[in-house]
Design a protein around this motif. Structure first.
Motif, PDB file in Angstrom:
ATOM      1  N   CYS A 384     111.300  85.944  19.859  1.00 45.42           N
ATOM      2  CA  CYS A 384     112.330  86.765  20.485  1.00 45.42           C
ATOM      3  C   CYS A 384     111.982  88.234  20.324  1.00 45.42           C
ATOM      4  CB  CYS A 384     113.685  86.522  19.841  1.00 45.42           C
ATOM      5  SG  CYS A 384     114.304  84.889  20.149  1.00 45.42           S
ATOM      6  N   ILE A 385     112.676  89.043  21.066  1.00 49.45           N
ATOM      7  CA  ILE A 385     112.534  90.493  20.920  1.00 49.45           C
ATOM      8  C   ILE A 385     113.935  91.092  20.872  1.00 49.45           C
ATOM      9  CG2 ILE A 385     112.402  90.980  23.430  1.00 49.45           C
ATOM     10  CD1 ILE A 385     110.110  93.014  22.604  1.00 49.45           C
ATOM     11  N   LYS A 386     114.059  92.146  20.095  1.00 47.30           N
ATOM     12  CA  LYS A 386     115.357  92.829  19.990  1.00 47.30           C
ATOM     13  C   LYS A 386     115.533  93.743  21.195  1.00 47.30           C
ATOM     14  CE  LYS A 386     117.651  91.841  16.276  1.00 47.30           C
ATOM     15  NZ  LYS A 386     118.950  91.225  16.575  1.00 47.30           N
ATOM     16  N   MET A 387     116.777  93.951  21.581  1.00 48.46           N
ATOM     17  CA  MET A 387     117.069  94.771  22.754  1.00 48.46           C
ATOM     18  C   MET A 387     118.011  95.907  22.365  1.00 48.46           C
ATOM     19  SD  MET A 387     115.593  92.711  25.012  1.00 48.46           S
ATOM     20  CE  MET A 387     116.185  92.899  26.682  1.00 48.46           C
ATOM     21  N   GLU A 388     117.996  96.952  23.180  1.00 49.43           N
ATOM     22  CA  GLU A 388     119.036  97.982  23.038  1.00 49.43           C
ATOM     23  C   GLU A 388     119.623  98.241  24.416  1.00 49.43           C
ATOM     24  OE1 GLU A 388     117.194 101.471  21.483  1.00 49.43           O
ATOM     25  OE2 GLU A 388     115.611 101.451  22.986  1.00 49.43           O
ATOM     26  N   LEU A 389     120.816  98.828  24.442  1.00 48.12           N
ATOM     27  CA  LEU A 389     121.474  99.022  25.730  1.00 48.12           C
ATOM     28  C   LEU A 389     121.179 100.411  26.292  1.00 48.12           C
ATOM     29  CD1 LEU A 389     124.908  97.261  25.200  1.00 48.12           C
ATOM     30  CD2 LEU A 389     122.876  96.405  26.343  1.00 48.12           C
ATOM     31  N   GLY A 390     120.750 100.438  27.545  1.00 50.30           N
ATOM     32  CA  GLY A 390     120.471 101.709  28.201  1.00 50.30           C
ATOM     33  C   GLY A 390     121.568 102.083  29.187  1.00 50.30           C
ATOM     34  N   PRO A 402     114.049  96.108  26.031  1.00 53.75           N
ATOM     35  CA  PRO A 402     113.385  95.577  24.829  1.00 53.75           C
ATOM     36  C   PRO A 402     112.938  96.704  23.882  1.00 53.75           C
ATOM     37  CG  PRO A 402     112.275  94.859  26.863  1.00 53.75           C
ATOM     38  CD  PRO A 402     113.294  95.853  27.267  1.00 53.75           C
ATOM     39  N   ILE A 403     113.060  96.461  22.600  1.00 53.71           N
ATOM     40  CA  ILE A 403     112.588  97.443  21.605  1.00 53.71           C
ATOM     41  C   ILE A 403     111.170  97.056  21.209  1.00 53.71           C
ATOM     42  CG2 ILE A 403     113.014  98.473  19.333  1.00 53.71           C
ATOM     43  CD1 ILE A 403     115.968  97.640  19.675  1.00 53.71           C
ATOM     44  N   LYS A 404     110.239  97.925  21.476  1.00 57.71           N
ATOM     45  CA  LYS A 404     108.821  97.647  21.183  1.00 57.71           C
ATOM     46  C   LYS A 404     108.615  97.328  19.709  1.00 57.71           C
ATOM     47  CE  LYS A 404     105.616  99.510  24.490  1.00 57.71           C
ATOM     48  NZ  LYS A 404     106.190 100.579  25.314  1.00 57.71           N
TER      49      LYS A 404
END
Ligand SMILES: Cc1cc2nc3c(=O)[nH]c(=O)nc-3n(C[C@H](O)[C@H](O)[C@H](O)COP(=O)(O)OP(=O)(O)OC[C@H]3O[C@@H](n4cnc5c(N)ncnc54)[C@H](O)[C@@H]3O)c2cc1C
Ligand SMILES: Cc1cc2nc3c(=O)[nH]c(=O)nc-3n(C[C@H](O)[C@H](O)[C@H](O)COP(=O)(O)OP(=O)(O)OC[C@H]3O[C@@H](n4cnc5c(N)ncnc54)[C@H](O)[C@@H]3O)c2cc1C
Ligand code: FES
Lengths: 491, 275
Positions: A384-390, A402-404
């Motif tokens: 999985c990859i963590k995400m942030e809201l734009g 996605p957070i690199k």
């Protein structure tokens, strides 16, 4: 508008005036919202029985008293089919439960279902004056459910009057809420109505998708029986486009058509490992369990995998249904993996609450990027990859990014992909005269619900993409009116 | 309810079932299939259409008894009814004038290849039918297939009849002997895989009729997904016929084994109920 005058007329009736006066507004506002009894979480996760148990008669009357019977009711505006909500609630306050049910049925033919599955918190209950005044709206959905159940359980469901036969044949394709609604409306007008359904049981998503613990099948069956008693013919095991095309049916004498084939095509993310053994589409998983009764395997023959560490991808009602099903089938960890945050989840608030109570884990701002299998192609983990809201996107919700470098692995033995469905392509493919939009949805004139082909109408998810039961029914009502007009003009 | 007109044990473990379904008989084409439920509590299983009769309004399928559903079907008889029978499903076979075509059928595919053989012959192809059996006693529809083809070959793995060996070997012999323009294989997954492997070096287009696990058969669930080249396809609506050289066989074999333990459990439970 005519509708408004009707509400007004009811509002001005003597009994309503008296009832309003019988309890002062201040007193009404003091009554707490009645909590619907439900099964305890530790109990209900052991089986598929319905979680909500329904209001008692006393509770229903008490809840009805909370309604202020506003002169300018906002709740009606929140309802996609414009049920005369204050009138049915006041009938409950008077103890006239059957009349209340009849009132709802003037505009909504499936109240026992809508009372259970409508997202009231973003419709009628959102607009409720009590919500604005106290933060706690009238439990409109629970009351709707109560009267519909009361009517059914006390055996007071009457067959409505059927107009003399017009001798016109109408074919309805698909037996979901849209198709069922059209059938109910047109049979009353005296037309000869046949529903064609691809699966072996009618009901659409209501039978194959929404689980027993949320919508018991006997409730749907009662509605379908009711249609049959009115004279609707239901032919199952009939795939229009394959078993016969619309053109073939025309030759058999059908003069008008309604396409309510739903959004049946499951979407996948097209990421690595999605075909591993252990990765399901929500449709397959729920169909095995609900339609084929895999939860009673081996009494029923269809198996379903009983994952121990289950990840369900998505945040809508479909995802909630899948994850709670997995829990009931013995998952030690049943998890929701959702790429946005809790606030953006499209699921009904009640489903999220019930899921939380049942011990479902929520992993927000997380998205799968690949599934990992063992040497036998069996799923053992996912990355999985963590995400942030734009910034907000077209839907108005903030876009997840996605957070690199935030990739991480999770051990799972089953995944259910519940990221949405697309319109079913079968009919457009076999009837090219019907125009479709960019997403494969059938295009209609929203006033009449007519497609680009004369005499052919459509509504529900095939037109809207994945939407709701009540919108499908609303479309069905409008389409039925147009079809009736079309057939009468044709004469 | 759909009425069974006939159920016959063709050879050990393989049965024929003929069902009254005039609408399906009216519409069906070679290469298509139906979904059938043996009883109310049964599974929905796909069976290829092996023959049909428009006048009589019937559909015929041939099935191998492998688990609960096929076991249940094998115990039904003329006059009995089944609750669900839907079709025709899937895309029809590509029928064109290809030249010389080898139609390979094995197991239930000996029946299921029949409509394809017939249609290809009608289109003017030189049709060589190659039938795979373990032993002579498992061969059925010999006369029917012989009549429909230009050349008819049986290969038996024990040498009891015709070519001595596995059908893909017989296929290889054929390819080396004459120019083959196309190969079509219907039968068990392993046979389809092996035949595809055989024709690959010769670059002969080979069509296989895939049999992944299915549920609805209308494109609604994705149970039947198969990888063809880089793309995932739904066998029930995009197939069941695909290019054998592009199929991800390893994935297909794995996906077909998904419910292995459950299938055994189900069969044991069913057998217990019979006693
Ligand atoms: C798991 C799940 C949970 C949901 N929960 C909620 C909820 O809580 N609240 C809510 O409001 N909405 C919910 N929804 C959405 C809601 O169920 C749908 O919006 C609604 O059912 C759409 O109705 P419909 O009549 O357009 O189509 P469907 O209900 O999809 O029915 C279409 C029918 O047409 C049949 N069909 C398709 N093609 C053919 C053909 N060629 N020939 C014959 N028949 C055909 C299908 O087999 C199916 O039975 C949920 C959906 C799912 C999947
Ligand atoms: C398009 C298509 C056409 C087919 N045509 C025929 C035919 O003409 N004759 C015939 O005998 N068989 C045919 N099959 C295979 C047949 O569907 C399976 O043998 C049957 O479903 C087994 O069911 P069961 O309950 O008896 O056995 P199970 O105990 O369920 O399974 C035994 C084995 O059959 C396979 N299988 C199980 N369920 C399915 C399923 N739903 N779909 C496909 N395979 C499954 C599995 O690999 C398993 O190992 C076809 C399959 C497909 C997809
Ligand atoms: S069997 Fe369900 S999509 Fe093919």
């Amino acid at each position: 508008m005519k509708e408004k005058e009707l509400y007004r007329e009811e509002f001005e009736k003597e009994w309503r005036k008296e009832l309003r006066k019988s309890i002062p507004v201040k007193e009404r506002m003091k009554i707490p919202r009645q909590k619907m009894p439900e099964r305890e979480p530790e109990e209900r996760i052991k089986y598929f029985k319905e979680v909500n148990l329904g209001l008692t008669e006393d509770q229903a009357v008490e809840e009805a008293k909370r309604c202020l019977d506003c002169a300018n009711p906002q709740c009606i505006k929140g309802c996609p089919v414009r049920i005369d909500i204050p009138t049915f609630i006041k009938l409950i306050e008077k103890g006239k439960f059957v009349e209340a049910a009849k009132k709802i049925k003037e505009t909504n033919s499936l109240p026992a279902i809508c009372g259970r599955v409508c997202p009231q918190e973003i419709q009628c209950e959102k607009e409720c004056t009590m919500k604005k005044a106290t933060g706690v709206p009238i439990a409109i959905g629970n009351l709707e459910r109560f009267v519909a159940d009361y009517e059914r359980e006390t055996g007071k469901v009457d067959i409505p009057e059927i107009a003399p036969s017009t001798g016109k044949k109408v074919a309805i394709i698909g037996s979901g809420p849209a198709g069922l609604t059209v059938a109910g409306e047109l049979i009353k007008k005296g037309h000869q109505v046949t529903i064609f359904e691809a699966l072996h049981k009618p009901g659409g998503v209501l039978v194959y998708g929404i689980p027993e613990f949320r919508l018991p099948k006997h409730i749907l069956n009662a509605e379908i029986d009711y249609l049959r008693r009115m004279g609707v013919e239901i032919i199952t095991d009939f795939v229009v486009g394959m078993t016969a095309t619309i053109e073939d049916l025309k030759e058999e004498g059908y003069e008008a058509f309604f396409i309510g084939t739903g959004a049946g095509l499951p979407n996948f993310m097209r990421i690595e490992g999605e075909n591993l053994v252990g990765v399901y589409s929500a449709n397959e998983y729920l169909t095995r369990v609900n339609l084929m009764k895999a939860y009673e395997f081996p009494e029923y023959d269809t198996p379903v995998y009983k994952g121990k560490r289950v990840a369900v991808i998505g945040g809508g009602n479909v995802a909630m249904d899948a994850v709670r099903t997995a829990k009931r089938l013995g998952a030690e960890r049943a998890m929701i993996i959702y790429r946005r945050s809790k606030a953006e989840m499209p699921a009904r608030v009640e489903e999220i609450k019930h899921a939380e109570e049942e011990g479902i884990e929520f992993h927000f701002l997380t998205n799968p990027i690949r599934y990992i299998g063992d040497k036998n192609n069996r799923l053992i983990a996912m990355e999985c990859i963590k995400m942030e809201l734009g910034e907000p996107d077209a839907s108005g919700r903030r876009r997840p990014i996605p957070i690199k470098g935030s990739e991480f692995k999770m051990e799972v033995d089953m995944v259910v992909v519940a990221i949405g469905q697309s319109p079913n392509p079968l009919i457009p493919k076999t009837t090219p005269q019907i125009k479709v939009g960019k997403w494969g949805n059938i295009e209609v004139d929203w006033e009449t619900m007519q497609t680009s082909m004369e005499g052919v109408y459509a509504g529900g998810d095939i037109v809207r993409g994945g939407a709701t039961v009540i919108l499908a029914m609303g479309d069905g009502r409008r389409a039925a009116q147009s079809i009736d007009r079309y057939l009468k003009d044709k004469r | 309810m759909f009425k069974i007109i006939k159920r016959e044990n063709l050879v050990p473990n393989i049965h024929l079932i003929k069902i009254h379904a005039p609408k399906i008989a009216e519409k069906c084409k070679p290469g298509q299939f139906v979904i059938i439920m043996p009883d109310e509590k049964g599974e929905r299983i796909p069976l290829s259409i092996a023959d049909w009769d428009k006048e009589e309004g019937t559909i015929t399928s041939v099935f191998l008894v492998v688990g609960t559903s096929t076991f249940k079907l094998s115990r039904l008889n003329a006059g009995d009814s089944i609750p669900s029978f839907v079709g025709p499903l899937g895309r029809a076979s590509e029928i064109d004038n290809f030249g010389t075509v080898v139609c390979v059928g094995g197991c239930y595919g000996i029946g299921a290849i029949y409509p394809i053989v017939k249609a290809l012959k009608e289109k003017g192809n030189e049709v060589i039918t190659l039938i795979d059996v373990r032993s002579k006693y498992l061969l059925y529809w010999e006369e029917k297939l012989k009549k429909a083809s230009d050349e008819f070959i049986v290969s038996s793995r024990d040498g009891s009849y015709g070519f001595n060996g596995y059908a893909p070997e017989a296929l290889k012999d054929l390819i080396q002997k004459e120019k083959i323009d196309r190969v079509i294989v219907v039968g068990c997954t392993y046979l389809m895989y092996k035949c595809s492997e055989t024709t690959k070096p010769y670059k002969i287009k080979t069509t296989v009729s895939l049999n992944p696990i299915m549920v609805d058969g209308t494109g609604m669930c994705g149970a039947c997904r198969v990888k063809i080249g880089e793309e995932t396809k739904f066998a029930c609506v995009d197939g069941p016929e695909f290019d054998g050289h592009s199929v991800d066989w390893e994935e297909l074999f794995a996906r077909r084994k998904f419910y292995f333990d459950d299938e055994i459990l189900s069969l044991c439970e069913w057998e217990k109920r019979l006693i």
